[in-house]
Design a protein around this motif. Structure first.
Motif, PDB file in Angstrom:
ATOM      1  N   VAL A  58      65.053  14.511 -30.909  1.00 16.30           N
ATOM      2  CA  VAL A  58      66.040  13.434 -31.001  1.00 16.30           C
ATOM      3  C   VAL A  58      65.547  12.410 -32.029  1.00 16.30           C
ATOM      4  CG1 VAL A  58      67.154  11.533 -29.764  1.00 16.30           C
ATOM      5  CG2 VAL A  58      66.823  13.731 -28.614  1.00 16.30           C
ATOM      6  N   LEU A  59      66.468  11.950 -32.864  1.00 15.87           N
ATOM      7  CA  LEU A  59      66.142  10.917 -33.851  1.00 15.87           C
ATOM      8  C   LEU A  59      66.884   9.640 -33.477  1.00 15.87           C
ATOM      9  CD1 LEU A  59      66.682  13.044 -37.112  1.00 15.87           C
ATOM     10  CD2 LEU A  59      64.579  12.790 -35.764  1.00 15.87           C
ATOM     11  N   VAL A  60      66.154   8.570 -33.385  1.00 18.93           N
ATOM     12  CA  VAL A  60      66.763   7.265 -33.098  1.00 18.93           C
ATOM     13  C   VAL A  60      66.615   6.418 -34.364  1.00 18.93           C
ATOM     14  CG1 VAL A  60      66.703   5.216 -31.642  1.00 18.93           C
ATOM     15  CG2 VAL A  60      66.087   7.462 -30.679  1.00 18.93           C
ATOM     16  N   ILE A  61      67.752   5.982 -34.903  1.00 18.98           N
ATOM     17  CA  ILE A  61      67.694   5.295 -36.198  1.00 18.98           C
ATOM     18  C   ILE A  61      68.386   3.942 -36.084  1.00 18.98           C
ATOM     19  CG2 ILE A  61      68.230   5.475 -38.662  1.00 18.98           C
ATOM     20  CD1 ILE A  61      68.515   8.522 -38.196  1.00 18.98           C
ATOM     21  N   GLY A  62      67.662   2.903 -36.424  1.00 18.32           N
ATOM     22  CA  GLY A  62      68.238   1.562 -36.403  1.00 18.32           C
ATOM     23  C   GLY A  62      69.254   1.404 -37.517  1.00 18.32           C
ATOM     24  N   ASN A  63      70.249   0.569 -37.279  1.00 12.97           N
ATOM     25  CA  ASN A  63      71.253   0.315 -38.314  1.00 12.97           C
ATOM     26  C   ASN A  63      70.558  -0.271 -39.543  1.00 12.97           C
ATOM     27  OD1 ASN A  63      73.344  -0.582 -39.940  1.00 12.97           O
ATOM     28  ND2 ASN A  63      74.619  -1.215 -38.194  1.00 12.97           N
ATOM     29  N   PRO A  64      70.663   0.395 -40.692  1.00 10.49           N
ATOM     30  CA  PRO A  64      69.961  -0.096 -41.891  1.00 10.49           C
ATOM     31  C   PRO A  64      70.384  -1.495 -42.327  1.00 10.49           C
ATOM     32  CG  PRO A  64      70.764   2.142 -42.204  1.00 10.49           C
ATOM     33  CD  PRO A  64      71.379   1.633 -40.939  1.00 10.49           C
TER      34      PRO A  64
END
Lengths: 483, 187
Positions: A58-64
């Protein structure tokens, strides 16, 4: 700040934080490009996460768009029931995306279609892409409120821009819903207006071996530019006049009319990605060609990928005797502060004429009083012909300068003032020099008026003696010319 | 100032098989909208004012049979004629409001007609030219040309129209409004 987490199947979490690169290409830096939507950074962070944590499921990515770090993401993760999911603030502004690794592996470029500003639209799109339910979790204690017009991390995503991103996400949703074979559809860049942008895009696309994009939306009035220097992306002609620079038409309205003009057939058979500026391009130390290469899909993680270390693609010289020294000037750019001052131009021209130079100026019949020839240059063929009749081209930071140097490889002197040469110059050489003053206000970001003095001329151009000196130096080095 | 609706476009299309219309001088878009009601394969309109061009283009954005070109007339003509099949008859509605240089040796109309004739065989094309009074005296419905608009003395001469179109067209002068010069293919 850009941030992400990886989660393995055993539940192990790893934290990663990145910054926008300033030129050092360190491991935690991601290339700073103005020419891509925020979602391009979702893709890049995902790439970095997978590289650093190959077993992540799973990849968790913050809003850029938000200045987040990995620790902050972790605090919000507890509320997420499953993947895929979007965590939002109290008003549905996306805070982070929780994505199954397989989505990235299979549909990397489709992540470009996420708006990053509208969680409802993004949830719907992700649901269509994954074929599964996507949770939306709201953090009531967090309220982004109105995203600012510009941010300390150099985004500018005011309300109009946000609506544009949402419109294109909605268009993508419509495309997926209407077109059974959507997975095979081409992606098209939306960067239709301004000649210099088109030229740089085509220069960039030739240097990106694996691009997200197969097509480019271009105003049809630039057909000659595309034909003179096509990129790897096939054109989708937008039969509208290009966007005026005087803000009489907003980009949002222009996008809406563009989609109307392109028609449902184009929309249903392409995924369109916004490629005009989303960040302040002059904050980046990188050339616009490199910024576009990143936007097209190149991670630009090594200095060797940039154009600053490269020789020009082509080098050419006129077949002319050294006397009289023939000079072609282009003195007016896309906005007023790019124009070389009239009185300085007159001083330089009169001096050069007194030294026996033969001077031609593009589109300045008002300067004919100085004994120069004014010519029209309505297309690339006319510009090419005019350049090739002269020993040296001297131009402000505008399309003719970039075309003459980057495409024709002609001896050129670039005149910069309120823009940074490193964003759009060429490699320094005996046949190329970029001239700029030393005022600390460069780059100011102003267009028609100096933000400091309120005048329409920029004081950061080199003065006439410096310009004349640079021309004579180059003429001597290349042609043996002495006055 | 004339208007395209003064002409019986339906009859011209029927008589000369016109398939395309090219207008120089979009203005507020009244004439191009009028032309859009006829069964042309495509209507092109050329406007040098960016603001006017984009307004009219936006208004007609969904009409895929109409293109507004923001450019000066000569460059716009090159763009439009680059798309029109050589054998397809065209109606040219020459509707720009030219500004004349005091010492100019040729008028914009002269240059535009020569450009068109250089780019295609015009023998089947119809030319409707507005504002005849700029170039010639006559009993115009809207009166004589104000001096400040008039072509300078050396350009008040339309012999170039005879030179370019005379061998293949019948040329007619109409004195409605500000006057029209019409050139219809000989049959």
């Amino acid at each position: 700040m850009l941030a992400g987490l990886t989660i393995t199947s055993s539940g192990r979490i790893e934290r990663f934080s990145f910054v926008f690169g300033a030129g050092a290409f360190r491991e935690h830096e991601i290339f700073d490009s103005a020419n891509c939507p925020p979602s391009r950074y979702l893709v890049e962070v995902a790439r970095r996460l997978v590289l650093a944590s190959p077993n992540a499921s799973v990849l968790v990515i913050g809003n850029p768009l938000l200045p987040l770090n990995a620790e902050k993401l972790t605090t919000w993760l507890d509320a997420v029931p499953s993947s895929p999911a979007i965590v939002t603030d109290a008003r549905k502004f996306p805070l982070l995306y929780v994505l199954p690794r397989g989505l990235f592996d299979q549909f990397e470029r489709f992540l470009l279609l996420l708006s990053t500003v509208d969680a409802v639209a993004d949830q719907r799109l992700l649901s269509l892409l994954t074929g599964s339910d996507v949770s939306r979790v709201r953090v009531d204690s967090m309220d982004i409120s109105d995203f600012p017009q510009s941010t300390p991390t150099n985004w500018f995503q005011g309300e109009g821009r946000q609506r544009m991103l949402t419109i294109l996400t909605m268009a993508a949703i419509q495309t997926v819903e209407r077109t059974p074979e959507w997975k095979a559809l081409p992606f098209a860049t939306y960067q239709p207006y301004h000649a210099g942008s088109l030229l740089f895009l085509n220069l960039a696309s030739r240097q990106v071996p694996t691009s997200f994009f197969d097509k480019q939306i271009v105003c049809w009035s630039y057909k000659d530019i595309y034909q003179a220097y096509p990129g790897r992306q096939a054109p989708l002609w937008l039969r509208l006049p290009w966007l005026p620079r005087d803000n009489s038409v907003g980009e949002l309205e222009y996008l809406a009319r563009s989609l109307e003009r392109l028609g449902t057939d184009i929309i249903d058979n392409h995924f369109i990605v916004f490629m005009r500026y989303s960040r302040i391009y002059s904050a980046s130390p990188f050339h616009l060609v490199d910024q576009l290469k990143f936007a097209l899909g190149d991670s630009m993680s090594e200095q060797g990928r940039t154009v600053h270390g490269q020789q020009p693609l082509k080098s050419a010289r006129p077949d002319l005797p050294p006397r009289p020294l023939k000079l072609l000037f282009h003195l007016a750019g896309g906005w007023k502060l790019k124009n070389y001052r009239d009185d300085h131009a007159a001083a330089a021209i009169m001096t050069l004429k007194s030294l026996g130079c033969d001077i031609t100026v593009i589109d300045r019949p008002d300067l004919e009083r100085l004994g120069i020839t004014s010519i029209t240059s309505n297309n690339t063929q006319q510009l090419t012909t005019a350049a090739q009749l002269n020993h040296i081209f001297i131009g402000v930071d505008s399309f003719p300068h970039h075309f003459v140097r980057h495409v024709l490889g002609w001896p050129t002197i670039g005149l910069f003032a309120n823009t940074k040469p490193c964003n759009s110059d060429a490699k320094e050489a005996s046949d190329y020099r970029a001239l700029v003053g030393h005022l600390p206000c460069n780059p100011c970001g102003g267009h028609d008026q100096c933000p400091l003095f309120g005048v329409s001329d920029c004081a950061n151009f080199v003065n006439p003696p410096q310009l004349v000196s640079a021309i004579l130096d180059m003429a001597h080095d290349l042609y043996g010319f002495t006055p | 100032m004339g208007t395209l609706s003064d002409f019986d476009l339906g009859r011209i299309i029927a008589d000369f098989g016109s398939r395309f219309l090219v207008e120089t001088g979009t203005g507020k878009g009244t004439d191009v909208s009028f032309a859009g009601t006829f069964p042309f394969e495509h209507v092109y309109s050329i406007e040098k004012s960016h603001g006017l061009a984009i307004q009219v283009a936006f208004r007609n954005a969904s009409n895929q049979r109409m293109s507004i070109i923001h450019d000066h007339a000569e460059r716009g003509l090159e763009i439009a004629l680059g798309e029109i099949p050589a054998e397809a008859p065209v109606i040219f509605w020459m509707n720009t409001h030219p500004s004349f240089g005091g010492d100019a040796r040729s008028s914009p109309l002269d240059r535009e007609l020569r450009l068109i004739a250089g780019l295609r065989d015009v023998s089947k094309d119809v030319f409707l030219i507005d504002d005849l009074r700029l170039y010639e005296d006559g009993p115009y419905g809207d009166g004589s040309c104000p001096a400040e608009q008039m072509a300078p003395p050396q350009l008040r001469d339309l012999h170039f129209v005879d030179d370019i179109l005379g061998p293949t067209h019948g040329i007619t002068r109409l004195f409605q409004r500000t006057g029209y010069l019409c050139a219809f293919p000989n049959r």
